[in-house]
Design an enzyme around this catalytic site. Structure first.
Site, PDB file in Angstrom:
ATOM      1  N   LYS A   1      38.338  42.029  50.575  1.00 14.43           N
ATOM      2  CA  LYS A   1      38.724  40.828  51.322  1.00 14.43           C
ATOM      3  C   LYS A   1      39.891  41.201  52.225  1.00 14.43           C
ATOM      4  CE  LYS A   1      39.963  35.953  50.828  1.00 14.43           C
ATOM      5  NZ  LYS A   1      40.251  34.824  49.905  1.00 14.43           N
TER       6      LYS A   1
ATOM      7  N   TYR B   1      42.949  22.352  48.744  1.00 18.68           N
ATOM      8  CA  TYR B   1      41.810  21.868  47.976  1.00 18.68           C
ATOM      9  C   TYR B   1      41.947  22.379  46.551  1.00 18.68           C
ATOM     10  CZ  TYR B   1      40.068  26.626  48.528  1.00 18.68           C
ATOM     11  OH  TYR B   1      39.958  27.986  48.492  1.00 18.68           O
TER      12      TYR B   1
ATOM     13  N   THR C   1      36.768  33.948  45.993  1.00 15.29           N
ATOM     14  CA  THR C   1      36.834  35.132  46.847  1.00 15.29           C
ATOM     15  C   THR C   1      38.060  36.003  46.600  1.00 15.29           C
ATOM     16  OG1 THR C   1      37.917  33.861  48.615  1.00 15.29           O
ATOM     17  CG2 THR C   1      35.508  34.007  48.674  1.00 15.29           C
ATOM     18  N   ASP C   2      39.106  35.479  45.972  1.00 14.71           N
ATOM     19  CA  ASP C   2      40.349  36.253  45.851  1.00 14.71           C
ATOM     20  C   ASP C   2      40.189  37.496  44.986  1.00 14.71           C
ATOM     21  OD1 ASP C   2      41.699  34.573  47.521  1.00 14.71           O
ATOM     22  OD2 ASP C   2      42.840  33.543  45.951  1.00 14.71           O
TER      23      ASP C   2
ATOM     24  N   THR D   1      36.139  28.669  45.334  1.00 14.64           N
ATOM     25  CA  THR D   1      36.064  27.775  46.484  1.00 14.64           C
ATOM     26  C   THR D   1      34.656  27.239  46.686  1.00 14.64           C
ATOM     27  OG1 THR D   1      37.876  28.937  47.566  1.00 14.64           O
ATOM     28  CG2 THR D   1      36.461  27.618  48.977  1.00 14.64           C
TER      29      THR D   1
ATOM     30  N   GLU E   1      49.840  69.651  45.463  1.00 18.62           N
ATOM     31  CA  GLU E   1      50.744  69.520  44.323  1.00 18.62           C
ATOM     32  C   GLU E   1      50.183  68.653  43.202  1.00 18.62           C
ATOM     33  OE1 GLU E   1      51.470  68.534  47.405  1.00 18.62           O
ATOM     34  OE2 GLU E   1      52.782  70.116  48.183  1.00 18.62           O
TER      35      GLU E   1
END
Length: 326
Positions: free
Chosen positions: A166, A27, A93-94, A14, A284
């Site tokens: 994020k 965009y 950013t993802d 971005t 466990e």
């Protein structure tokens, strides 16, 4: 005092995105090349010598191990160059937290390495990319940024790669850290650290490999059955990350299926689908052959397990020891 020499490795996102209107929500990421971007930065008059290299120009949902390999190679070269004072990586950013983490555990800590992005494209009203980048320049220029591992700068805050997540899809305050929040505050004119560097002069913790083993993520939800596991696990699968409810929990039937797979050599790591999910070991886990992800979210747990398996570390106790260090 001479201006710092900073290498900028661009991958798109971005921060390099554009739209047909300053007010449109949609965009196209990765539209501005590094030369055009740095020309805009030079207009800010920040004292630094910037050199740019375009590694990719994509939305970060399309990030791949091959691009990680190219980033890693470029960063290693720059770290070994006595002329280079710091490295900035522009990124969407993802998946920035995943790229930051894989570089964090495969690069030495002798020079600042800073990832930066934006929540709004360059054509948008209130574009945050220029300020974020100016902040990243401040961090990458600071010798005290070395020894803190790979860092991410977003929204006037500095995060460590291990912690950053994020947690919002909109707004410039979209990132938080867990278990630590920000490790510093930054503006284009000031930088304040919360504590001293904690990884001084460390070598890379793992060798980088773009040939990572198959490790899928199993998302636990109400009504899930063992057949979901069977759809994910193939003959090529070496491990699996359980994106569990609560503290890495799962239905009994799914647990039994994973226990059988773990006994057959599949490495199973329990993580949490919660934003602030700390997963401790259960009594466990030893008998089941499971590993607790501790504070790593499923995406980062997957990367660490892949690197461990690629390094020939397959014993659950040894894998747990590495997760405990994060």
């Amino acid at each position: 005092m001479s201006n710092p020499n900073l290498l900028v490795l661009a991958t798109g996102g971005t921060i390099a995105g554009s739209a047909d209107s300053a007010t449109r929500h949609d965009y196209r990421p990765g539209q501005i090349g590094i030369d055009d971007f740095l020309a805009r930065i030079e207009e800010l008059g920040i004292p630094a010598n910037l050199t740019g290299k375009q590694i990719a120009n994509i939305g970060s949902e399309n990030m791949t191990p091959a691009i990680w390999r190219d980033l890693h190679r470029a960063a290693v070269t720059a770290i070994g160059d006595p002329v280079c004072d710091g490295i900035i990586i522009t990124h969407g950013t993802d998946t920035v937290e995943e790229t930051a983490f894989v570089l964090d555990v495969t690069l030495p800590t002798s020079k600042p390495v800073v990832l930066v992005g934006a929540m709004r494209p360059a054509t948008a009203v209130g574009y945050d990319g220029l300020r974020n980048f100016a902040n990243a320049m401040r961090v990458a220029s600071d010798p005290d940024a070395a020894g803190r591992g790979v860092l991410v700068v977003m929204g006037d805050r500095v995060f460590a790669a291990r912690d950053i997540r994020k947690n919002r899809t909109r707004g410039t305050d979209a990132f938080a850290g867990f278990p630590r929040d920000a490790v510093g505050l930054v503006t284009p004119s000031a930088l304040d650290w919360f504590g001293a560097p904690w990884r001084m002069d460390e070598t890379a913790r793992f060798d980088f490999s773009a040939d990572l083993p198959d490790v899928p993520v199993l998302f636990i939800h109400a009504g899930i059955t063992p057949e979901y596991v069977d759809r994910l696990v193939t003959t090529e699968t070496r491990g699996i990350i359980v994106c569990g409810v609560g503290e890495g929990n799962m239905p009994d039937s799914v647990r039994e299926r994973l226990i059988r797979l773990a006994q057959g050599g599949l490495r199973v790591v329990r993580a949490s689908r919660l934003g602030e999910g700390l997963v401790d070991r259960e009594p466990e886990d030893d008998a089941n052959g499971f590993v607790a992800a501790r504070a790593l979210n499923p995406a980062k747990a997957r990367i660490l397990l892949q690197l461990l398996i690629a390094a020939g570390i397959s014993d659950p106790a040894a894998i747990q020891s590495e997760f405990d260090r994060r």
